[in-house]
Motif scaffolding. Structure first.
Motif, PDB file in Angstrom:
ATOM      1  N   VAL A 268      13.141  -7.799   1.527  1.00 35.26           N
ATOM      2  CA  VAL A 268      13.803  -7.331   2.750  1.00 35.26           C
ATOM      3  C   VAL A 268      12.969  -7.621   3.997  1.00 35.26           C
ATOM      4  O   VAL A 268      13.483  -8.132   4.992  1.00 35.26           O
ATOM      5  CB  VAL A 268      14.107  -5.819   2.658  1.00 35.26           C
ATOM      6  N   LEU A 269      11.704  -7.281   3.961  1.00 33.82           N
ATOM      7  CA  LEU A 269      10.865  -7.347   5.158  1.00 33.82           C
ATOM      8  C   LEU A 269      10.185  -8.698   5.360  1.00 33.82           C
ATOM      9  O   LEU A 269       9.739  -9.006   6.468  1.00 33.82           O
ATOM     10  CB  LEU A 269       9.810  -6.245   5.107  1.00 33.82           C
TER      11      LEU A 269
ATOM     12  N   VAL B 218      12.565  -4.896  15.086  1.00 34.97           N
ATOM     13  CA  VAL B 218      13.245  -5.582  13.983  1.00 34.97           C
ATOM     14  C   VAL B 218      12.896  -4.928  12.658  1.00 34.97           C
ATOM     15  O   VAL B 218      13.772  -4.633  11.836  1.00 34.97           O
ATOM     16  CB  VAL B 218      12.880  -7.089  13.960  1.00 34.97           C
ATOM     17  N   ARG B 219      11.623  -4.664  12.420  1.00 30.12           N
ATOM     18  CA  ARG B 219      11.173  -4.088  11.149  1.00 30.12           C
ATOM     19  C   ARG B 219      11.720  -2.676  10.934  1.00 30.12           C
ATOM     20  O   ARG B 219      12.142  -2.336   9.833  1.00 30.12           O
ATOM     21  CB  ARG B 219       9.656  -4.131  11.064  1.00 30.12           C
TER      22      ARG B 219
ATOM     23  N   GLN C 290      15.186  -2.674   9.669  1.00 27.58           N
ATOM     24  CA  GLN C 290      15.379  -3.099   8.273  1.00 27.58           C
ATOM     25  C   GLN C 290      15.153  -1.969   7.264  1.00 27.58           C
ATOM     26  O   GLN C 290      15.335  -2.168   6.059  1.00 27.58           O
ATOM     27  CB  GLN C 290      14.412  -4.247   7.951  1.00 27.58           C
TER      28      GLN C 290
ATOM     29  N   GLU D 213      18.084  -0.993   4.797  1.00 29.05           N
ATOM     30  CA  GLU D 213      18.236  -2.014   3.740  1.00 29.05           C
ATOM     31  C   GLU D 213      17.091  -1.912   2.741  1.00 29.05           C
ATOM     32  O   GLU D 213      17.296  -2.041   1.528  1.00 29.05           O
ATOM     33  CB  GLU D 213      18.289  -3.411   4.350  1.00 29.05           C
ATOM     34  N   LEU D 214      15.874  -1.675   3.231  1.00 26.40           N
ATOM     35  CA  LEU D 214      14.725  -1.538   2.335  1.00 26.40           C
ATOM     36  C   LEU D 214      14.927  -0.375   1.372  1.00 26.40           C
ATOM     37  O   LEU D 214      14.659  -0.500   0.175  1.00 26.40           O
ATOM     38  CB  LEU D 214      13.433  -1.344   3.129  1.00 26.40           C
TER      39      LEU D 214
END
Length: 149
Positions: free
Chosen positions: A70-71, A121-122, A125, A128-129
């Protein structure tokens, strides 16, 4: 001395079994930083049975796999220290060339200012992570819990 991992979850719990838990550590500047914490208070990996150690490390590697998918970090640091909290736990830390401590440990002196755009951005996420970590954990082999005690 009171143990922080015996008295608190240690972060945002993503997964919990009778034996261990996976948490999002919510460390400032490190979105996606997770800990895998053995629930029973033991100080060293060798305090655990061989099958318990194997189960713990399979869990750590599942978290790393999800973070990488994901990352897409430059590197993942997997660290077990326990000098401050002598309770078996593993840090699983996605690292980036632009993080404030890279290439040194996250506990080192900062090397640069935070990259605000990258951090946004991180952090975006993380949902989703969470789902990807849970999916990876569901793929782990079933461990006969009676053998783990």
């Amino acid at each position: 001395m009171e143990c922080a991992f015996c008295t608190t979850d240690g972060g945002d719990v993503l997964w919990r079994t009778r034996l261990l838990r996976v948490i999002l550590a919510n460390e400032p500047g490190y979105p996606g930083f997770c800990r895998v914490i053995w629930n029973e208070h033991v100080a060293e990996m060798t305090d655990l049975s061989e099958i318990a150690r194997e189960h713990l490390m399979h869990t750590v590697f599942a978290v790393e796999k999800a973070q990488r998918a994901v990352l897409v970090p430059h590197k993942v640091n997997i660290v077990s220290l326990g000098n401050i909290v002598p309770h078996v736990h593993w840090h699983v830390i996605p690292r980036y060339i632009d993080d404030i401590h890279f290439p040194y440990s996250i506990w080192s002196v900062p090397q640069r200012e935070s990259n605000v755009a990258s951090m946004k951005v991180r952090f975006g996420q993380l949902q989703e992570l969470r789902g990807t970590i849970l999916a990876e954990l569901h793929r782990l082999p079933t461990w006969p819990e009676l053998l783990l005690t």
